[in-house]
Design a protein around this motif. Structure first.
Motif, mmCIF file in Angstrom:
data_model
loop_
_atom_site.group_PDB
_atom_site.id
_atom_site.type_symbol
_atom_site.label_atom_id
_atom_site.label_comp_id
_atom_site.label_asym_id
_atom_site.label_seq_id
_atom_site.Cartn_x
_atom_site.Cartn_y
_atom_site.Cartn_z
ATOM 1 N N ASP A 48 0.824 -1.212 0.000
ATOM 2 C CA ASP A 48 0.000 0.000 0.000
ATOM 3 C C ASP A 48 0.856 1.259 0.000
ATOM 4 O OD1 ASP A 48 -2.308 -1.567 0.043
ATOM 5 O OD2 ASP A 48 -2.615 -1.345 2.202
ATOM 6 N N TRP A 49 1.848 1.312 0.867
ATOM 7 C CA TRP A 49 2.733 2.482 0.932
ATOM 8 C C TRP A 49 3.472 2.673 -0.391
ATOM 9 C CZ3 TRP A 49 5.483 1.351 6.232
ATOM 10 C CH2 TRP A 49 4.624 1.682 7.290
ATOM 11 N N SER A 50 3.974 1.586 -0.941
ATOM 12 C CA SER A 50 4.759 1.675 -2.175
ATOM 13 C C SER A 50 3.916 2.148 -3.344
ATOM 14 C CB SER A 50 5.395 0.322 -2.487
ATOM 15 O OG SER A 50 6.234 -0.082 -1.423
ATOM 16 N N LEU A 51 2.692 1.679 -3.422
ATOM 17 C CA LEU A 51 1.793 2.141 -4.481
ATOM 18 C C LEU A 51 1.464 3.621 -4.292
ATOM 19 C CD1 LEU A 51 -0.614 -0.929 -4.689
ATOM 20 C CD2 LEU A 51 1.091 -0.246 -6.406
ATOM 21 N N ALA A 52 1.204 4.017 -3.056
ATOM 22 C CA ALA A 52 0.880 5.419 -2.780
ATOM 23 C C ALA A 52 2.047 6.339 -3.127
ATOM 24 C CB ALA A 52 0.473 5.584 -1.317
ATOM 25 N N TRP A 53 3.245 5.940 -2.743
ATOM 26 C CA TRP A 53 4.427 6.771 -3.017
ATOM 27 C C TRP A 53 4.854 6.704 -4.476
ATOM 28 C CZ3 TRP A 53 6.815 4.411 1.882
ATOM 29 C CH2 TRP A 53 6.577 5.242 2.985
ATOM 30 N N GLY A 54 4.753 5.524 -5.077
ATOM 31 C CA GLY A 54 5.329 5.324 -6.397
ATOM 32 C C GLY A 54 4.435 5.656 -7.571
ATOM 33 N N TRP A 55 3.104 5.608 -7.397
ATOM 34 C CA TRP A 55 2.191 5.825 -8.504
ATOM 35 C C TRP A 55 2.219 7.290 -8.929
ATOM 36 C CZ3 TRP A 55 0.138 2.842 -11.968
ATOM 37 C CH2 TRP A 55 -0.901 3.301 -12.761
ATOM 38 N N ASN A 56 2.445 7.534 -10.196
ATOM 39 C CA ASN A 56 2.607 8.884 -10.746
ATOM 40 C C ASN A 56 1.281 9.402 -11.300
ATOM 41 O OD1 ASN A 56 4.128 10.348 -13.577
ATOM 42 N ND2 ASN A 56 4.220 11.196 -11.527
ATOM 43 N N GLU A 57 0.370 9.705 -10.408
ATOM 44 C CA GLU A 57 -0.989 10.120 -10.778
ATOM 45 C C GLU A 57 -0.996 11.353 -11.675
ATOM 46 O OE1 GLU A 57 -4.865 9.567 -11.192
ATOM 47 O OE2 GLU A 57 -3.747 8.299 -9.805
ATOM 48 N N GLU A 58 -0.147 12.331 -11.355
ATOM 49 C CA GLU A 58 -0.188 13.591 -12.108
ATOM 50 C C GLU A 58 0.226 13.451 -13.564
ATOM 51 O OE1 GLU A 58 3.747 13.648 -9.788
ATOM 52 O OE2 GLU A 58 1.686 13.097 -9.363
ATOM 53 N N ASN A 59 0.863 12.358 -13.928
ATOM 54 C CA ASN A 59 1.254 12.132 -15.316
ATOM 55 C C ASN A 59 0.593 10.892 -15.906
ATOM 56 O OD1 ASN A 59 3.129 14.315 -15.954
ATOM 57 N ND2 ASN A 59 4.348 13.457 -14.293
ATOM 58 N N GLY A 60 -0.577 10.556 -15.414
ATOM 59 C CA GLY A 60 -1.330 9.461 -16.020
ATOM 60 C C GLY A 60 -0.974 8.078 -15.530
ATOM 61 N N GLY A 61 -0.222 7.989 -14.451
ATOM 62 C CA GLY A 61 0.063 6.695 -13.855
ATOM 63 C C GLY A 61 1.471 6.194 -14.075
ATOM 64 N N GLY A 62 1.648 4.951 -13.699
ATOM 65 C CA GLY A 62 2.955 4.306 -13.777
ATOM 66 C C GLY A 62 3.705 4.428 -12.461
ATOM 67 N N ILE A 63 4.538 3.438 -12.198
ATOM 68 C CA ILE A 63 5.351 3.418 -10.989
ATOM 69 C C ILE A 63 6.683 4.099 -11.296
ATOM 70 C CG2 ILE A 63 6.472 1.961 -9.245
ATOM 71 C CD1 ILE A 63 3.420 1.698 -9.183
ATOM 72 N N LEU A 64 7.011 5.121 -10.523
ATOM 73 C CA LEU A 64 8.286 5.829 -10.693
ATOM 74 C C LEU A 64 9.436 4.974 -10.168
ATOM 75 C CD1 LEU A 64 7.057 9.327 -9.529
ATOM 76 C CD2 LEU A 64 7.779 8.712 -11.853
ATOM 77 N N TYR A 65 10.624 5.249 -10.675
ATOM 78 C CA TYR A 65 11.793 4.456 -10.294
ATOM 79 C C TYR A 65 12.307 4.802 -8.906
ATOM 80 C CZ TYR A 65 15.976 1.665 -11.144
ATOM 81 O OH TYR A 65 16.969 0.732 -11.076
ATOM 82 N N PHE A 66 12.419 6.078 -8.593
ATOM 83 C CA PHE A 66 12.820 6.532 -7.263
ATOM 84 C C PHE A 66 11.886 7.640 -6.811
ATOM 85 C CE2 PHE A 66 17.049 5.010 -8.688
ATOM 86 C CZ PHE A 66 17.343 4.169 -7.633
ATOM 87 N N VAL A 67 11.560 7.664 -5.534
ATOM 88 C CA VAL A 67 10.789 8.757 -4.953
ATOM 89 C C VAL A 67 11.345 9.085 -3.579
ATOM 90 C CG1 VAL A 67 8.648 8.262 -6.202
ATOM 91 C CG2 VAL A 67 9.021 7.238 -3.976
ATOM 92 N N ASN A 68 11.134 10.327 -3.168
ATOM 93 C CA ASN A 68 11.496 10.770 -1.837
ATOM 94 C C ASN A 68 10.212 10.766 -1.024
ATOM 95 O OD1 ASN A 68 11.837 12.773 0.377
ATOM 96 N ND2 ASN A 68 13.903 12.852 -0.467
ATOM 97 N N VAL A 69 10.192 10.047 0.079
ATOM 98 C CA VAL A 69 8.961 9.851 0.837
ATOM 99 C C VAL A 69 8.420 11.137 1.451
ATOM 100 C CG1 VAL A 69 9.402 7.413 1.289
ATOM 101 C CG2 VAL A 69 10.167 9.134 2.943
ATOM 102 N N ASP A 70 9.243 12.162 1.576
ATOM 103 C CA ASP A 70 8.786 13.440 2.125
ATOM 104 C C ASP A 70 8.548 14.481 1.044
ATOM 105 O OD1 ASP A 70 8.818 12.518 4.717
ATOM 106 O OD2 ASP A 70 10.789 13.328 5.183
#
Length: 172
Positions: A48-70
């Motif tokens: 759940d956390w990974s989907l929430a952090w990784g899903w790139n909603e603003e660009n139509g979806g997809g899981i980003l490669y790296f994200v900063n949790v803050d």
């Protein structure tokens, strides 16, 4: 940190959602094998956390490669990319989560990620998947294979999904 607290640095706040999602389905598999509900709950929380952090909603979806949790700027140059393999891991992990829990939110994630991945990564003319997209879902490279981009994640995802859908169809 060893005590579980956040290392408040760029590196400490950075996650690779694909690796987290992959480890969640490994843990779900072990939890099912052991019939360990507490372990399953931990695995689902990671998913759940990974989907929430990784899903790139603003660009139509997809899981980003790296994200900063803050939400701070990323230091990895690949943070602007979406790679094939996190999408593969997310497709299988969400289907497995649905199978193990019956929670419709995981089926909805499965359908959303599956539709996204096949829309943007699949080469509908020549077959196979492209490996690298930009944040806006345009191709970063037309490459389909290199020393980092073999068939492992994609083939494993397809095999696991087919096996699990067959099992689900048989009511197991």
């Amino acid at each position: 940190n060893p005590d579980g607290s956040l290392i408040d640095t760029c590196e400490g706040r950075t996650i690779n959602p694909g690796h987290s999602i992959e480890s969640s389905w490994f843990t779900m598999t072990e939890a099912a094998y052991r019939n360990d509900k507490a372990m399953l709950e931990k695995a689902l929380k990671i998913l759940d956390w990974s989907l929430a952090w990784g899903w790139n909603e603003e660009n139509g979806g997809g899981i980003l490669y790296f994200v900063n949790v803050d939400g701070h700027p990323e230091e990895q140059y690949e943070h602007e990319l979406k790679l094939w393999w996190p999408q593969n891991e997310a497709v299988y992990a969400t289907l497995l989560a649905y199978h193990l829990t019956g929670d419709i939110k995981y089926w909805n994630w499965f359908e959303k990620i599956h539709a996204y991945a096949y829309k943007y990564f699949s080469d509908h003319e020549h077959g196979d998947w492209y490996k690298y997209l930009r944040r806006d879902n345009t191709l970063s490279s037309r490459i389909k294979g290199n020393r980092w981009a073999g068939s492992f994640h994609h083939t494993r995802m397809m095999m696991n999904v087919i096996q699990l859908l067959t099992k689900m169809k048989e009511g197991k």
